[in-house]
Design a protein around this motif. Sequence first.
Motif, PDB file in Angstrom:
ATOM      1  N   ARG A   2       0.976  -1.337  -0.015  1.00 19.10           N
ATOM      2  CA  ARG A   2       0.134  -0.058  -0.126  1.00 19.10           C
ATOM      3  C   ARG A   2       0.732   1.251   0.175  1.00 19.10           C
ATOM      4  O   ARG A   2       0.440   2.383   0.129  1.00 19.10           O
ATOM      5  CB  ARG A   2      -0.917  -0.058   1.096  1.00 19.10           C
ATOM      6  N   ILE A   3       2.208   1.154  -0.389  1.00 22.97           N
ATOM      7  CA  ILE A   3       3.129   2.248  -0.414  1.00 22.97           C
ATOM      8  C   ILE A   3       3.505   2.783  -2.024  1.00 22.97           C
ATOM      9  O   ILE A   3       3.841   1.580  -2.809  1.00 22.97           O
ATOM     10  CB  ILE A   3       4.294   2.202   0.428  1.00 22.97           C
ATOM     11  N   ILE A   4       3.007   3.615  -2.538  1.00 23.80           N
ATOM     12  CA  ILE A   4       3.399   4.189  -3.740  1.00 23.80           C
ATOM     13  C   ILE A   4       4.331   5.088  -3.602  1.00 23.80           C
ATOM     14  O   ILE A   4       4.327   6.223  -2.869  1.00 23.80           O
ATOM     15  CB  ILE A   4       2.045   4.486  -4.345  1.00 23.80           C
ATOM     16  N   ALA A   5       5.663   5.051  -4.190  1.00 24.48           N
ATOM     17  CA  ALA A   5       6.674   5.921  -4.104  1.00 24.48           C
ATOM     18  C   ALA A   5       6.937   6.650  -5.482  1.00 24.48           C
ATOM     19  O   ALA A   5       5.871   6.652  -6.288  1.00 24.48           O
ATOM     20  CB  ALA A   5       7.943   5.341  -3.941  1.00 24.48           C
ATOM     21  N   GLY A   6       7.934   7.297  -5.555  1.00 22.43           N
ATOM     22  CA  GLY A   6       8.019   8.019  -6.795  1.00 22.43           C
ATOM     23  C   GLY A   6       8.881   9.348  -6.890  1.00 22.43           C
ATOM     24  O   GLY A   6       9.523   9.732  -5.481  1.00 22.43           O
ATOM     25  N   THR A   7       8.745  10.064  -7.880  1.00 16.29           N
ATOM     26  CA  THR A   7       9.275  11.419  -7.802  1.00 16.29           C
ATOM     27  C   THR A   7       8.821  12.417  -8.453  1.00 16.29           C
ATOM     28  O   THR A   7       7.669  12.269  -9.384  1.00 16.29           O
ATOM     29  CB  THR A   7      10.739  11.250  -8.565  1.00 16.29           C
ATOM     30  N   ALA A   8       9.001  13.718  -7.993  1.00 16.24           N
ATOM     31  CA  ALA A   8       8.124  15.067  -8.515  1.00 16.24           C
ATOM     32  C   ALA A   8       9.428  15.703  -9.227  1.00 16.24           C
ATOM     33  O   ALA A   8      10.356  16.232  -8.705  1.00 16.24           O
ATOM     34  CB  ALA A   8       7.394  15.709  -7.391  1.00 16.24           C
ATOM     35  N   VAL A   9       8.965  16.060 -10.612  1.00 18.29           N
ATOM     36  CA  VAL A   9       9.647  17.001 -11.278  1.00 18.29           C
ATOM     37  C   VAL A   9       8.779  18.185 -11.559  1.00 18.29           C
ATOM     38  O   VAL A   9       8.513  18.381 -12.787  1.00 18.29           O
ATOM     39  CB  VAL A   9      10.228  16.500 -12.633  1.00 18.29           C
ATOM     40  N   ILE A  10       8.515  18.817 -10.659  1.00 19.93           N
ATOM     41  CA  ILE A  10       7.792  19.982 -10.449  1.00 19.93           C
ATOM     42  C   ILE A  10       8.204  21.163  -9.639  1.00 19.93           C
ATOM     43  O   ILE A  10       8.469  21.020  -8.479  1.00 19.93           O
ATOM     44  CB  ILE A  10       6.243  19.656 -10.005  1.00 19.93           C
ATOM     45  N   LEU A  59       5.541   7.765 -10.745  1.00 14.57           N
ATOM     46  CA  LEU A  59       4.760   6.877  -9.511  1.00 14.57           C
ATOM     47  C   LEU A  59       5.444   5.451  -9.659  1.00 14.57           C
ATOM     48  O   LEU A  59       5.476   4.894 -10.683  1.00 14.57           O
ATOM     49  CB  LEU A  59       3.314   6.816  -9.683  1.00 14.57           C
ATOM     50  N   VAL A  60       5.725   4.732  -8.732  1.00 16.31           N
ATOM     51  CA  VAL A  60       5.965   3.480  -8.732  1.00 16.31           C
ATOM     52  C   VAL A  60       5.656   2.543  -7.348  1.00 16.31           C
ATOM     53  O   VAL A  60       5.916   3.237  -6.418  1.00 16.31           O
ATOM     54  CB  VAL A  60       7.477   3.176  -8.926  1.00 16.31           C
ATOM     55  N   ASN A  61       4.972   1.554  -7.648  1.00 13.98           N
ATOM     56  CA  ASN A  61       4.643   0.742  -6.372  1.00 13.98           C
ATOM     57  C   ASN A  61       5.975   0.297  -5.658  1.00 13.98           C
ATOM     58  O   ASN A  61       6.866  -0.327  -6.454  1.00 13.98           O
ATOM     59  CB  ASN A  61       3.842  -0.319  -6.632  1.00 13.98           C
ATOM     60  N   VAL A  62       5.974   0.148  -4.596  1.00 12.07           N
ATOM     61  CA  VAL A  62       6.998  -0.217  -3.782  1.00 12.07           C
ATOM     62  C   VAL A  62       7.414  -1.964  -4.013  1.00 12.07           C
ATOM     63  O   VAL A  62       8.422  -2.497  -4.262  1.00 12.07           O
ATOM     64  CB  VAL A  62       7.238  -0.099  -2.045  1.00 12.07           C
ATOM     65  N   ASN A 102       9.962   0.078 -11.797  1.00 12.01           N
ATOM     66  CA  ASN A 102      11.260  -0.298 -11.267  1.00 12.01           C
ATOM     67  C   ASN A 102      11.479   0.616 -10.205  1.00 12.01           C
ATOM     68  O   ASN A 102      11.803   1.735 -10.307  1.00 12.01           O
ATOM     69  CB  ASN A 102      12.128   0.184 -12.506  1.00 12.01           C
ATOM     70  N   TYR A 103      11.330   0.321  -9.047  1.00 15.20           N
ATOM     71  CA  TYR A 103      11.206   0.903  -7.720  1.00 15.20           C
ATOM     72  C   TYR A 103      12.568   1.571  -7.532  1.00 15.20           C
ATOM     73  O   TYR A 103      12.584   2.989  -7.592  1.00 15.20           O
ATOM     74  CB  TYR A 103      10.859   0.126  -6.495  1.00 15.20           C
ATOM     75  N   LYS A 104      13.480   1.188  -7.267  1.00 18.13           N
ATOM     76  CA  LYS A 104      14.875   1.669  -7.017  1.00 18.13           C
ATOM     77  C   LYS A 104      15.391   2.408  -8.086  1.00 18.13           C
ATOM     78  O   LYS A 104      15.591   3.561  -7.875  1.00 18.13           O
ATOM     79  CB  LYS A 104      15.898   0.533  -6.514  1.00 18.13           C
ATOM     80  N   GLY A 146      22.656  -3.012  -6.478  1.00 18.85           N
ATOM     81  CA  GLY A 146      21.695  -3.774  -7.426  1.00 18.85           C
ATOM     82  C   GLY A 146      20.522  -3.092  -8.120  1.00 18.85           C
ATOM     83  O   GLY A 146      19.668  -3.574  -8.319  1.00 18.85           O
ATOM     84  N   VAL A 147      20.684  -1.810  -7.957  1.00 20.43           N
ATOM     85  CA  VAL A 147      19.580  -0.997  -8.612  1.00 20.43           C
ATOM     86  C   VAL A 147      19.884  -0.940 -10.483  1.00 20.43           C
ATOM     87  O   VAL A 147      20.729  -1.171 -10.881  1.00 20.43           O
ATOM     88  CB  VAL A 147      19.919   0.587  -8.578  1.00 20.43           C
ATOM     89  N   LYS A 148      18.581  -1.495 -10.959  1.00 16.19           N
ATOM     90  CA  LYS A 148      18.651  -1.560 -12.111  1.00 16.19           C
ATOM     91  C   LYS A 148      18.079  -0.216 -12.859  1.00 16.19           C
ATOM     92  O   LYS A 148      17.013   0.439 -12.865  1.00 16.19           O
ATOM     93  CB  LYS A 148      17.365  -2.414 -12.776  1.00 16.19           C
TER      94      LYS A 148
END
Length: 318
Positions: free
Chosen positions: A121-129, A152-155, A182-184, A236-238
């Motif tokens: 139930r955790i959605i991560a990600g980044t903001a380019v704003i 947005l990326v689900n953990v 791709n979370y990481k 191990g980050v893709k």
Amino acid sequence: MKIAVAGSGAMGLRYGILLQEVGNDVHFLDTWDENLAAIKKNRGVKVWRDGENPRMVKVNVYRPEEFNEKVDLIIVFVKDMHTDEMMNKCKHLIDKDTYVLTNQNGIGSVEVIEKYVSKDRIIAGTAVIATVLNGPGDVDFIGKRGAGSVNLVNVTEKPDSFTYELVEEMKKAQMNPALKTNYKGTLWTKLFLNAVANTLCTLMNITMGTFASYSNCKELTERIVYEAYQVAEADGVKLEQTREEIVEHILYVSKYGNPLHYPSMHQDMSTGRPTEVDYINGAIVKTAKKHGLEAPTSALLVDLVHLREEMRESKVLI
């Protein structure tokens, strides 16, 4: 969708207001006394667009402990070091169906959020704003409507029906969401940018465009990115881009995307708040140590930012 925005600073206000304006039931939570007082006094938030055409947007704002309604989604937009404190204040809002979204700057907040919500139930990600908080209850949305984007990326890296629903709401709000798996890799892509632009612009008190005009800009960016890239690979980050592509992206965003923008770390430094450098360049150093590596450039930048923070407190630097 019923949403609580935990942290009503620049980015929290931008996300919440944009989602509110397309019909979502949004409630803002904050612990900053001056911000709460200004919003309640004015019965809303003053919103600018590139420093022009201010308008008042009515919002509901509370201290976390004052708000007791269950929500579908909590959007966490506090500084990384305050994540645990805010999540603890919001835990009474969470049940088995509550999701949490974090688009915070650094790396490490998800592990804190996992203490309160399961990974699925955790959605991560980044903001380019680019967004600037002018003061309590006063925010400037940089760029025309529809500018910027959200990743947005689900953990778990497995999007579910709620995630797709959130993507659709963000599309309505013209936030340009992209759903990743791709979370990481997604988080590190933004970390590279922050490790360069946030940190150097803060240390030198300059905009991103001014940094991009520096004669040795590319070589300096390469030094930071190449070091961090090696660390990410060891973890191990893709990674979704090559070293060279990441460098070119940072230079392009700095020169053409947001040339007049002071990054969020600079805003923190200039207003007397602690910076998030430990969760940006510091995360690179911490990850490097985990794998028996060193990240001397990022380690130096962390020390220099902390030095500037201490000199600011002692009034040596302004």
